[in-house]
Design a protein around this motif. Structure first.
Motif, PDB file in Angstrom:
ATOM      1  N   UNK A   3       0.856  -1.191   0.000  1.00 38.65           N
ATOM      2  CA  UNK A   3       0.000   0.000   0.000  1.00 38.65           C
ATOM      3  C   UNK A   3       0.890   1.238   0.000  1.00 38.65           C
ATOM      4  N   UNK A   4       0.610   2.171  -0.894  1.00 44.56           N
ATOM      5  CA  UNK A   4       1.363   3.422  -0.947  1.00 44.56           C
ATOM      6  C   UNK A   4       0.393   4.594  -0.998  1.00 44.56           C
ATOM      7  N   UNK A   5       0.858   5.749  -0.603  1.00 42.91           N
ATOM      8  CA  UNK A   5       0.056   6.960  -0.643  1.00 42.91           C
ATOM      9  C   UNK A   5      -0.013   7.476  -2.081  1.00 42.91           C
ATOM     10  N   UNK A   6      -1.204   7.825  -2.539  1.00 39.53           N
ATOM     11  CA  UNK A   6      -1.377   8.362  -3.883  1.00 39.53           C
ATOM     12  C   UNK A   6      -1.729   9.848  -3.850  1.00 39.53           C
ATOM     13  N   UNK A   7      -2.682  10.243  -2.982  1.00 39.01           N
ATOM     14  CA  UNK A   7      -3.127  11.628  -2.931  1.00 39.01           C
ATOM     15  C   UNK A   7      -3.437  12.037  -1.502  1.00 39.01           C
ATOM     16  N   UNK A   8      -3.226  13.309  -1.227  1.00 40.79           N
ATOM     17  CA  UNK A   8      -3.742  13.917  -0.005  1.00 40.79           C
ATOM     18  C   UNK A   8      -4.371  15.246  -0.426  1.00 40.79           C
ATOM     19  N   UNK A   9      -5.241  15.765   0.425  1.00 37.34           N
ATOM     20  CA  UNK A   9      -6.035  16.936   0.061  1.00 37.34           C
ATOM     21  C   UNK A   9      -5.803  18.075   1.050  1.00 37.34           C
ATOM     22  N   UNK A  10      -5.701  19.286   0.504  1.00 36.77           N
ATOM     23  CA  UNK A  10      -5.546  20.490   1.312  1.00 36.77           C
ATOM     24  C   UNK A  10      -6.661  21.448   0.904  1.00 36.77           C
ATOM     25  N   UNK A  11      -7.443  21.882   1.869  1.00 36.78           N
ATOM     26  CA  UNK A  11      -8.522  22.833   1.590  1.00 36.78           C
ATOM     27  C   UNK A  11      -7.943  24.231   1.429  1.00 36.78           C
TER      28      UNK A  11
END
Length: 139
Positions: A3-11
């Protein structure tokens, strides 16, 4: 299982101001810029991590959200109550000076933390906390 990180979100409350900070100050590359139903998402990332995206999105990215919910999220963002992001850097002090010279709001100057990292912290133009750190060298 891998499992790897693909996206993170910043408002963010103003995409152009956020772009000026994340692209021009931090050096992230713009990978995508999409508008949909009156909202906008800008995907960015570090050239050193082509498989990890940071998506700048509206405070409440739901076209069906009520006006009251949108206002509540905008208020939380303005107060800096939404979660931030932690970046690593090879030189905390140089990174700090670069970002401070660009006019970002300083939350913490470079500091050796008791949990083994040296880090500093800023607010982005929308009020999100961003930390920049690296593990302290032993010895």
């Amino acid at each position: 299982m891998d499992i790897t990180l693909a996206q993170c979100f910043i408002a963010v409350d103003h995409h152009d101001k956020a772009l000026a900070f994340y692209r021009d100050v931090l050096g992230l590359e713009v990978r995508n810029d999409v508008a949909f139903e009156g909202m906008r998402w800008v995907t960015m990332g570090s050239p050193a991590q082509p498989g990890v995206d940071i998506v700048l999105e509206p405070p409440l990215a739901d076209p069906n959200a009520s006006a009251a919910d949108r206002e509540a999220m905008a208020g939380l963002l303005a107060k800096g109550h939404l979660r931030g992001v932690v970046f690593t850097t090879d030189d905390v002090d140089a990174t700090f000076e670069h970002i401070r010279a660009a006019g970002a709001e300083v939350l913490q100057e470079p500091l050796d933390q008791p949990y083994g990292v040296r880090d500093c912290a800023f607010r982005d133009p929308a009020g999100n906390m961003l930390r920049f750190g690296r593990p302290r060298r032993k010895g």
